[in-house]
Structures are given as structure tokens and as C-alpha cells.
Scaffold this active site. Sequence first.
Site, PDB file in Angstrom:
ATOM      1  N   ASP A   1      -8.095  -4.889  -6.858  1.00 34.61           N
ATOM      2  CA  ASP A   1      -7.790  -3.923  -5.800  1.00 34.61           C
ATOM      3  C   ASP A   1      -8.781  -2.764  -5.873  1.00 34.61           C
ATOM      4  OD1 ASP A   1      -6.725  -2.065  -4.030  1.00 34.61           O
ATOM      5  OD2 ASP A   1      -4.664  -2.429  -4.631  1.00 34.61           O
TER       6      ASP A   1
ATOM      7  N   HIS B   1      -6.547  -5.871  -2.519  1.00 31.84           N
ATOM      8  CA  HIS B   1      -5.445  -5.007  -2.084  1.00 31.84           C
ATOM      9  C   HIS B   1      -4.520  -5.702  -1.088  1.00 31.84           C
ATOM     10  CE1 HIS B   1      -3.449  -1.196  -1.324  1.00 31.84           C
ATOM     11  NE2 HIS B   1      -3.653  -1.327  -0.022  1.00 31.84           N
TER      12      HIS B   1
ATOM     13  N   SER C   1       0.836  -1.195   0.000  1.00 32.57           N
ATOM     14  CA  SER C   1       0.000   0.000   0.000  1.00 32.57           C
ATOM     15  C   SER C   1       0.877   1.254   0.000  1.00 32.57           C
ATOM     16  CB  SER C   1      -0.951  -0.055   1.199  1.00 32.57           C
ATOM     17  OG  SER C   1      -1.974   0.894   1.088  1.00 32.57           O
TER      18      SER C   1
END
Length: 463
Positions: free
Chosen positions: A374, A409, A282
Site C-alpha cells: 500500500d 491499497h 481507506s
Amino acid sequence: MCVRQKCVNSEMYVLQRINIHRMVTCLQHGLAITRWGSNCRPAPLLTISPTRSLIDDEVTIEGRYLPPFCRITMRACLQSEDGDLWETHSHYNTDKNGRVNLTRDVSVGGSYVGCEPMGLFWSLQLAHGERKGLRLRKKNVETPYPIQISILDGHVTFEDNNNNNQELAAVTVERWYMAPGVRRMEIRQNGIVGTLFLPPGPGPFPAMVDLWGMGGGLVEYRSALCASRGFASLALAYFGHSDIPGPLNCINVGDQYFRAALKLLQEHPQVCGDRIGVMGLSFGVYLSLRIATQIGFSPRCVICINGPIGSNNKLSDNVSGSKIFEGDHKHWSFNEQGYVSFREVSLPNNIPPENKVKLENLCCPLLYIVGEDDLCFAAMENANEIEESLKAAGKSHLLVRLSYPGAGHLIEPPYTPNARASMFTTRPKKLITLWGGHLAPHAAAQEHAWTKILEFMECNLRG
């Protein structure tokens, strides 16, 4: 005994023999008969090997001494460190020998279908009635996840009252992030906040700096697992931690902080100072790429998982810092349930050019992992820009790109459950974030990606 009584006993004996003969005949010809009890049949047995293992280890699960061609449910449940119940059910049919083996047999319903040897682990979800919006994350890596695996009679659903379903056998297994002999050391020196994990033995070991995203705090479990696989790993906090000076909702550190952390790692006597890599998930991707291209440090490799090549806010070495997502609200989007996605925030076109990393400066191998579902970050678009920038700089050979359809994600160590959405913050108001990912493809991505991550580290840090 009178003659009449002797006759009655003889008739009963004959009838019993006839009934036994009829049942044997039915069994021989495959005919249905009423199930009958026998003290000669062994009790149902559930075997799991090993019962104590690392979180990324596969285990074998087998039920034996069950009725042949019988419907059963394999159930797994655990209580999280916060006291919430997580569970999963999957339906199987025993074979002619009364056996079921999850490595070989197919689930016909429940939480997942198909031949999934580790499905009972990666399909764990919050039980009905538990708090909403939670995500299963290990806080204390020095303790295991105790998971109870049991066999239930019949095909059971989540809606069934489990107290009314007969449990035929049960075993509790322990799933660890820390292998025996791994050492955990808290780091609070020179302003650095982190936890260093060292593999068993004297070393020195190749090492990773482990960076997570904007959830903040200090996340240790991936680093503990890296050390369990032979790599020293520094889980580094940079935001949202009480031991870092400044407001908790600001990033109060900059390049100087990361330089100091890397120097600390390089100078550790049990670390190979010239064999250090960086891994980020991230927002940690941006930081990892920044470390590799802009702060005067040359890592041996970089691993990036679903993250951006820049930030809308500049990093600052001042305590005043910069607030997260400041000015980004115009790019937030919400679904019909009110869950937020930050995907548009991280689109390369929405990041100021001066805040993007200088990819042309990259001088080490880069593994970039993409979850194609994602919903939090624009991973595909960022991967494309990385590919194009490195190609323009004549450095395409440095990039290894892995892309996983159906993965979200949060691509984490394998056999752990995915949360498609979970609580991101409760202040100033409750906010649930969309992460994306569909259960089975996300699980497959985590398993494959982790294998490739370890291979990449082995090749570039130890090879």
C-alpha cells in the site's frame, strides 16, 4: 479423348496420390510439412462458460479446433463507460489436439504468465494511446461490463497492429455486479444520501453499511455485489456529493449523519435490524471503527481494508465542515514522476491522539485486511496499532488480520484490474495518487480476501 491426353491425366493422378502419401508419412513420423488448407477441419471455436456471470464468478475459457502445437494469443478488451479502451494479451501454445484451456494451460508471455484461469480479466490495462491516469470503476451497476475475448493467430504484443493479426474466433461475455432480482433503491431522506441494495426475495436480510474513501461521491458496485451474495447493503455517501449540503471539498457530516443512516437501515422492513455490519476502505476504515466504538451503535461485525485508526481533522455536524487533508500537506510525499502518496499522513504517530478511535470500546469481531505494498495509506502500521490496542484491552480474540505481500491499497472485488496509480483530483490542479500493488499478487489478494470477507459476513451476520 486422345491417347496422349489420357496419359497426362493418369500421370497427374499418380502424382497427387504420391504427394498425399508423402504428407501422411511425414505426419506419422512427426516431420515438419507446409500447412495446407482443408475444408474438412472445423473452424476454430472459442467457448466460454458461463457467458453471463457476476464479477466475482470464475469462468472457463477454451479454444478448440486450432492447429496442433500452434502459437496463439488470447486477447480481452472492453470499452469503459467513459469510452476508454482497456485490453490485455496473453500468449499460449495449443496442445497436440489443437486445444488451449486457461484453467489448465500456462501463459508463456504477454500481460501475465503462468496458469491463471481469470488472468484475462484482472490484467486489463489501458490500451496504448488512451488517456493516462485512469482507473476502471463501474458507475452504472444496472448494466454489465461487456468484454470481448478473442483468439489471435501467433504471439501478439501490445505494440502490434491488431488489424494485421488474424482473429480466429471471438466471444463477448457479460460481467455483472448485480444479480437478477437484486433491487436498487436510491435513498434521499432525512438528509441521508445513499443507495440501498436488497437481495431477491422478501427478506428480512442481514445488512452492511458500505463506506469508501476520500475519492468521495457515491460508490455502489461493492454494495451491489454484496446484495447479489445475499446481504442487504447500503452504499453511503458522506463527502463530495452534490446532494450533501456544504462545500464539495469538505466533510460536512458527523456522528449524527451516521446514526441517522443506521437507524434508517435498522427500521427497514426487509432488513434484520440486529444483524448489521460495517465495511470500510481507506478513510472509510476510520469511519467504520468510529461507528463501532463511539456513536452508540453496536454492529455485529466490522470489515476494514487498508485504512487509518484516526483522522487529522475532527468530524463536524455543521454544514461548514472540515476540509480534507487540511494541514496535512507537510506529510505528503512525491515520487520522481510527481505522483503523490498520503502514506505518512496516516501514520499513527502523525494522527492527534484525541482524533483516534477508542479501540478499547470495540465489542464485535473485526476483520482488518492489509496490502503490504500500500503506497497510499500506512496500513501495516495501523494494523499493528489495532492489534496492540486490542491486546492491551484484553480483546485480541476479536481481531482477524489478513496480510497480502505485493497487494496495494485498492483491494476490491476479485478479477477486476488494479491501478498502481491513478487520477485523484484535477482541482485545483491535476493530482495522480500512488495506490501500489503489483498485478498478479494484487489479483491473488483480491480473490482470497473477497472469499474471506463473504465468510466473515456469513459467520457474523447470518450465523
